[in-house]
Write an enzyme that holds these catalytic residues in place. Structure first.
Site, PDB file in Angstrom:
ATOM      1  N   ASP A 262     -18.887   1.141 -15.890  1.00 38.30           N
ATOM      2  CA  ASP A 262     -19.556   2.068 -14.984  1.00 38.30           C
ATOM      3  C   ASP A 262     -18.477   2.718 -14.109  1.00 38.30           C
ATOM      4  OD1 ASP A 262     -21.396   3.577 -13.601  1.00 38.30           O
ATOM      5  OD2 ASP A 262     -22.758   1.929 -13.224  1.00 38.30           O
TER       6      ASP A 262
HETATM    7  C1  BGC Z   1     -24.055   4.968 -12.283  1.00 34.86           C
HETATM    8  C2  BGC Z   1     -24.309   5.110 -13.766  1.00 34.86           C
HETATM    9  C3  BGC Z   1     -23.963   6.495 -14.228  1.00 34.86           C
HETATM   10  C4  BGC Z   1     -22.517   6.757 -13.872  1.00 34.86           C
HETATM   11  C5  BGC Z   1     -22.011   8.103 -14.346  1.00 34.86           C
HETATM   12  C6  BGC Z   1     -22.677   5.463 -11.884  1.00 34.86           C
HETATM   13  O1  BGC Z   1     -22.545   5.540 -10.512  1.00 34.86           O
HETATM   14  O2  BGC Z   1     -24.212   3.612 -11.903  1.00 34.86           O
HETATM   15  O3  BGC Z   1     -25.648   4.807 -14.054  1.00 34.86           O
HETATM   16  O4  BGC Z   1     -24.192   6.627 -15.595  1.00 34.86           O
HETATM   17  O5  BGC Z   1     -22.375   6.708 -12.463  1.00 34.86           O
HETATM   18  O6  BGC Z   1     -22.548   9.132 -13.638  1.00 34.86           O
END
Ligand code: BGC
Length: 733
Positions: A262
Site C-alpha cells: 500500500d
Molecule cells: C489506500 C489504498 C489505495 C492506495 C492508492 C492508499 O492510501 O490505502 O486503498 O489503493 O492508497 O491510492
C-alpha cells in the site's frame, strides 16, 4: 511475448533497471514532467521517471498515451510503463459505493458494473485498478467500511470474485479489461477500535475463518495483483510478513501474480518500529515478498545496494521483476502499449448512455427499506416536499471516485421533477447545512462562519415546506468525506445540524419518508422512530437520483438488504450477526443478570444483517431437508417454498445460514452459506433449493487445519439473519 522471451529480456536488464521495475512513482511526478513538458531528459530526477516500472493516480487517454510513448522511447529496453488507478466504484460513470453494491446481494450485477468500470478506465489509459477491497468489516466506526461489501465473509467473497471477473474479463489483453488488485492483505478491516491505520489483535482462527476467505475468492477468480495492508497481524506489519505474503498467499492460496505494497507501507515499517531505517525497511519488505514498492522510495534508494551486498539475492530480485514483467505481458503491453486507450474512444465510451442506465439499475437495487409504516412508500403524488442537504446534492459518490465529474450526478430533486412532471406538486428546501461549523472530515475542516444564521434561515423555509406538504421526503446523511480512508468516527449518528433539523421538523410532517445517504451503518434509532418510512441510499453514484426515484415511485421493485448490521448504539461496535457462541448467552426473556449483555442496550442490532423490506410480502415455508444425515462426500438439499403473498411483483433475497452445534472451537451463532435472488409475480410460488455439502462446514479446528467435524448442525432459510425458520441435520463420519 513468450515466457522465454521475457526471461531473455530480464537477463538483459541492468541491476538498476531491474530495481526500477519494482518502483512505483505517483502520477504527479509525471504530470509535472514527462507527459506534459517532455522532462525525460538526463537529470537525476528524469532517470527515475524514465525507469520506474509503474505509476498511479493519473488518467486520460491523451495524456497517458503521450506519456507511454515518450517513456518507452526513453527506456533503455523500451519496456512499457504500467498505469494504475483507484477505480473503486466507477471511473466516469459511478456506481453505488461498494457497501451499496453489497446491499444489492447481486454478484451478477456487480460483475457487469465492474466490466463497465474497466471499459471506461481502460479506454482512458488505465491498466490496473486497486479493487476489489475484500476486507471484512465489522466495525462501523472504521470509515473504510464504505469501500467494502460488508460484514460477511461469504457475501464479500461472492462480490470480490464478481468484481475481479468483471474487471479482468476473459482476457487481460482485451482492450476493455484491466487487471484487478485485491486489497488490503490482510485483515485491514480489523483495525482496533475502528481507527484507521491502527493495528489488529486477531486470533489465527478468526483470521483464517473470517478474514482470509474473501481475498481467497478474488485470488481464485484470477486477480493478478494483491496489495499488502498497512496494519500488523501478531505484531508484524503485512509488508514485512513472509508468513502472510508467501506461506499463506502464495503457497496456500496459490497466488502467482504481483504483490504491491500500500502507499508508503514499506517506508512505514520505520515508524512502526520494525525497521531501523529505510534500507532495512526495503530489506524486510523484499524478503516478505513485496514486489512493487508503492511510492515510499525505499526500493529505489536501497534495493540495488542490498543486492550488491548480498542481503537480497539476485534470484529473489529476478523473481519479483519477472512477476512485474509477466503482468505487463499478460496485459499485452509489449505489443500494444496503449492497451486500446485512445482519446476518441474514451470520449465515446466514458459516461455512455448504457453505462448510466446500468448505474441507474444498480442504484435502485442497492436501496434498503428499513421501515414503511402505512405504505408511505411508494409515493402517491399530491404535495411532496424534498427537504434536507441531500435533496439536491450532486455529489452522490465517495471520495474515491476521483476520476468522475461531480456535475454528471443526478440529484433526487432533479429526478423527482422528471418522474412526477405535472402529476404532483413538488417543493425543495435544503433545511440545513450538511455539517456543523468546525466538523473534521477526512480532508479538511468544514467551516461556515455564519452557520447559525444560515441554519435558522434554511429551517424557517423548510418548516413552511413541511407544513405545506402531504409527504416530506427528508434527505439526510453523512458528508462523503466522512467515510472512506482516514475517516474513522466515534459518533456514527447523523451530523448534528441534521439531527436538529429533524427534531424541528417532526411536528410539521404529516407523513415523513426519510432517505439516508451514508457509507457506513449509522445509529438511527431516533430517526427510525420519527419517520414513517426509512430508506438507506448509501452513496448511490452518478445515477443516484434516478435510481432512488425509480424506487420511490414504485416503478422499480425494492430488494436491497443490509450488508452490515445497523446498531442501536455505537457502543455495540464491532457488531456483526455471526458472533461466536458464549458460555453465557443472554436468555430471550428477563434481564439476564450475569449473562453476556449490556445493562443499557439490547445485544441485537436495530436492523440486522440481511434485513430489508420490499413493496410486497413474501412467505417462506418450513424447511424440507432431503434427509437428516449428511455423508462427508454426499449432499443434502434444503428446500423451501417461497410465495409472493402481496400485490406487487418483487424479488426476494433468500438466505441460507448454518451453525455447527458442537465444535472443537466455539462456532459462530450462524453463518451465511447461500443466497438466492428470486423474482416473483404477485401470487407466484417457487420451490427454492440449496445444496449443503461438507466443504461448507469447514473451519480452523484445534488441529490447526481447515476441516469439518462430524456432528449436529442447524440450518436456517429466511429473509434475513434473524430468521427462526430452522431445521437440523447430522454430518456422519
Ligand atoms: C489506500 C489504498 C489505495 C492506495 C492508492 C492508499 O492510501 O490505502 O486503498 O489503493 O492508497 O491510492
Amino acid at each position: 511475448m513468450t515466457e522465454q522471451a521475457l526471461k531473455v529480456l530480464l537477463n538483459d536488464l541492468s541491476l538498476e533497471e531491474k530495481v526500477m521495475q519494482l518502483v512505483q512513482l505517483p502520477g504527479v511526478a509525471y504530470e509535472s514532467g514527462a507527459a506534459v513538458t517532455g522532462l525525460l531528459n538526463d537529470t537525476a530526477k528524469a532517470r527515475t521517471l524514465r525507469l520506474a516500472g509503474s505509476t498511479l493516480g493519473i488518467w486520460g487517454a491523451e495524456k497517458l498515451n503521450r506519456l507511454q510513448k515518450e517513456y518507452m522511447e526513453n527506456h533503455p529496453h523500451h519496456i512499457p510503463l504500467l498505469m494504475m488507478l483507484d477505480v473503486i466504484h466507477g471511473h466516469k460513470t459511478v456506481f453505488p459505493c461498494p457497501l451499496g453494491q453489497g446491499a444489492a446481494f447481486d454478484p451478477e450485477l456487480t460483475e457487469r458494473a465492474a466490466a463497465v468500470q474497466a471499459r471506461e478506465a481502460a479506454a482512458d489509459g488505465i491498466h490496473v485498478t486497486f479493487s476489489p477491497m475484500a476486507d471484512l468489516c465489522r466495525d462501523a466506526r472504521w470509515g473504510r467500511v464504505m469501500e467494502s461489501t460488508g460484514e460477511d465473509k461469504y457475501l464479500n467473497g461472492l462480490m470480490a470474485a464478481a468484481m475481479t471477473r468483471g474487471y479482468q474479463g476473459k482476457n487481460l489483453k482485451d482492450a476493455g479489461s484491466v487487471a484487478a488488485c485485491v486489497k488490503h492483505f490482510a485483515a485491514y478491516g480489523a483495525a482496533e477500535a475502528g481507527r484507521d491505520y491502527q493495528n489488529t489483535e486477531l486470533s489465527e482462527h478468526t483470521l483464517r475463518e473470517q478474514y482470509l476467505p474473501a481475498y481467497r475468492c478474488a485470488v481464485e477468480a484470477g486477480a493478478r495483483l494483491v496489495m499488502s495492508s498497512f496494519n500488523t497481524w501478531e505484531g508484524v506489519p503485512s509488508s514485512a510478513n513472509p508468513w502472510l505474503m508467501q506461506t499463506v498467499l502464495r503457497e496456500e492460496m496459490g497466488f502467482s501474480g504481483a504483490v504491491i505494497s500500500d502507499w508508503n507501507a514499506v517506508g512505514e515499517l520505520v515508524p512502526h518500529g520494525i525497521a531501523k531505517d529505510e534500507k532495512e525497511a526495503a530489506l524486510l519488505a523484499m524478503r516478505a515478498g513485496i514486489d512493487i514498492d508503492m511510492c515510499s522510495g525505499c526500493y529505489e534508494k536501497h534495493l540495488g545496494a542490498l543486492v550488491e551486498e548480498g542481503k537480497v539475492s539476485l534470484d529473489m530480485l529476478d523473481a519479483a521483476v519477472l512477476r512485474v514483467l509477466r503482468l505487463k505481458n499478460e496485459l499485452g503491453l509489449f505489443e500494444e502499449p496503449f492497451h486500446g486507450a485512445a482519446p476518441d474512444k474514451a470520449k465515446a465510451i466514458l459516461g455512455a448512455a448504457e453505462h448510466r442506465s446500468l448505474a441507474r439499475k444498480a442504484a435502485a437495487e442497492s436501496l434498503v427499506l428499513l421501515k414503511n409504516e402505512g405504505e408511505t412508500l411508494p409515493l402517491k403524488g399530491g404535495k411532496i416536499a424534498f427537504i434536507g442537504p441531500y435533496a439536491d446534492e450532486k455529489h452522490l459518490h465517495s471520495a474515491w471516485a476521483i476520476s468522475t465529474d461531480r456535475e454528471d450526478g443526478v440529484t433526487v430533486w432533479q429526478a423527482a421533477k422528471e418522474a412526477f412532471g405535472q402529476e404532483a406538486e413538488l417543493r425543495l428546501a435544503p433545511g440545513c447545512l450538511m455539517l456543523a461549523d468546525g466538523t473534521a472530515t477526512s480532508l479538511e475542516v468544514f467551516t461556515c462562519p455564519d452557520a447559525e444564521k444560515e441554519n435558522a434561515r434554511l429551517l424557517a423555509e423548510a418548516k413552511e415546506a413541511a407544513a405545506w406538504a402531504d409527504t416530506v421526503v427528508l434527505c439526510l446523511g453523512e458528508h462523503f468525506h466522512q467515510t472512506g480512508e482516514s475517516a474513522s468516527k466515534v459518533d456514527i449518528g447523523l451530523p448534528e445540524p441534521q439531527r436538529r433539523l429533524l427534531n424541528a421538523l417532526k411536528p410539521d410532517c404529516k407523513r415523513l419518508a426519510m432517505l439516508i445517504f451514508c457509507g457506513r451503518p449509522l445509529t438511527l434509532q431516533a430517526e427510525s422512530e420519527a419517520s414513517h418510512a426509512l430508506m438507506i441510499c448509501w452513496l448511490p453514484g452518478t445515477e443516484g437520483g434516478h435510481g432512488i426515484m425509480d424506487v420511490l415511485t414504485g416503478r422499480e421493485a425494492l430488494s436491497g438488504k443490509l450488508p452490515m448490521s445497523f446498531p442501536r448504539h455505537v457502543g455495540q461496535e464491532p457488531l456483526h450477526y455471526d458472533q461466536y457462541m458464549t458460555g453465557r448467552p443472554r436468555p430471550k426473556e428477563g434481564i439476564g443478570s450475569f449473562t453476556s449483555h449490556y445493562l443499557d442496550c439490547p445485544n441485537e442490532a436495530l436492523y440486522p444483517f440481511g434485513y430489508g423490506l420490499s413493496y410486497t410480502d413474501f412467505r417462506v415455508s418450513a424447511i424440507r431437508l432431503s434427509g437428516d444425515q449428511l455423508a462427508k462426500t454426499g449432499e443434502l438439499t434444503a428446500a423451501v417454498t417461497l410465495t409472493n403473498t402481496g400485490k406487487r411483483a418483487g424479488t426476494a433475497v433468500l438466505q441460507l445460514y448454518i451453525r455447527d452445534l458442537v465444535g472443537s472451537r466455539v462456532r459462530p451463532i450462524k453463518e451465511l452459506k447461500g443466497v438466492r435472488r428470486v423474482p416473483l409475480q404477485p401470487g407466484e410460488e417457487k420451490e427454492i433449493t440449496f445444496a449443503i455439502t461438507e466443504p461448507m462446514l469447514r473451519f480452523w479446528t484445534v488441529n490447526r487445519r481447515m476441516e469439518s467435524e462430524p456432528g449436529d448442525f442447524q440450518a436456517w432459510i429466511g429473509l434475513d439473519s434473524s430468521t427462526e425458520n430452522t431445521a437440523f441435520f447430522t454430518m456422519t463420519e
